[in-house]
Design a protein around this motif. Structure first.
Motif, PDB file in Angstrom:
ATOM      1  N   ALA A  46      29.538 -28.587  16.742  1.00 36.31           N
ATOM      2  CA  ALA A  46      29.279 -28.314  15.324  1.00 36.31           C
ATOM      3  C   ALA A  46      27.818 -28.614  15.030  1.00 36.31           C
ATOM      4  O   ALA A  46      27.330 -29.703  15.308  1.00 36.31           O
ATOM      5  N   CYS A 101      23.936 -26.825  12.895  1.00 33.27           N
ATOM      6  CA  CYS A 101      23.308 -25.787  12.081  1.00 33.27           C
ATOM      7  C   CYS A 101      21.849 -25.635  12.502  1.00 33.27           C
ATOM      8  O   CYS A 101      21.260 -26.527  13.097  1.00 33.27           O
ATOM      9  N   THR A 124      25.395 -21.498  11.235  1.00 30.65           N
ATOM     10  CA  THR A 124      26.208 -22.516  11.873  1.00 30.65           C
ATOM     11  C   THR A 124      26.294 -22.190  13.359  1.00 30.65           C
ATOM     12  O   THR A 124      26.368 -21.017  13.741  1.00 30.65           O
ATOM     13  N   SER A 175      28.038 -23.386  17.285  1.00 35.54           N
ATOM     14  CA  SER A 175      29.078 -24.107  18.004  1.00 35.54           C
ATOM     15  C   SER A 175      29.353 -23.376  19.303  1.00 35.54           C
ATOM     16  O   SER A 175      29.240 -22.142  19.364  1.00 35.54           O
ATOM     17  N   SER A 181      29.131 -19.015  17.060  1.00 39.01           N
ATOM     18  CA  SER A 181      28.024 -19.244  16.129  1.00 39.01           C
ATOM     19  C   SER A 181      27.904 -18.087  15.151  1.00 39.01           C
ATOM     20  O   SER A 181      28.355 -16.972  15.436  1.00 39.01           O
ATOM     21  N   TYR A 215      33.469 -27.110  14.809  1.00 35.04           N
ATOM     22  CA  TYR A 215      33.503 -25.789  14.183  1.00 35.04           C
ATOM     23  C   TYR A 215      34.222 -24.827  15.123  1.00 35.04           C
ATOM     24  O   TYR A 215      33.937 -24.774  16.318  1.00 35.04           O
TER      25      TYR A 215
END
Length: 132
Positions: free
Chosen positions: A29, A31, A67, A69, A73, A113
């Protein structure tokens, strides 16, 4: 929260390189905090379109957010040409670095995420956040 900063070099693929970094670090997770750099080729999926648009030339990366992951993504990028004309969309494979791309990611250790197809939603795999 943990932060990672890394630099991409000429010829590397922007999206694929970010995804490889995320996989290597096993990021579940995070950003995009910041990104600057330049491209010689851009491939974007624009709003409400299924096909990709291709752009040749020299472009500055003026914004990138999303975001990230290893479970999927979702990144958007804005680029501008030599006249300052700016376009943006979904970042996909095919954006080639011109001189550099400097990427800063924030990573969150208390959540995971995932992307899931949700009933009666958008029809796309959407972000679902799970607490660790």
């Amino acid at each position: 929260m943990k932060a990672y900063t890394f630099r991409l070099k000429p010829g590397q693929d922007l999206f694929d390189s970010i995804e490889a970094f995320i996989a290597d670090k096993k990021i579940e997770a995070g950003c995009v905090l910041s990104s600057v750099g330049s491209l010689t080729h851009a491939t974007l999926r624009l709003a409400n379109r299924s096909a990709y648009n291709e752009y040749e030339g020299h472009f500055e990366i003026v914004s990138m957010t999303g975001t990230v992951s290893m479970n999927g993504s979702h990144i958007h990028v804005s680029i501008s040409d030599g006249d300052g004309v700016t376009i943006g969309g979904h970042l996909v494979s095919g954006c080639k670095i011109y001189t550099t791309a400097e990427i800063v990611l924030a990573v969150f250790d208390d959540v995971v995420y995932k992307r899931e197809l949700l009933e009666n939603d958008s029809g796309y795999e959407e972000l679902v956040v799970y607490r660790k």
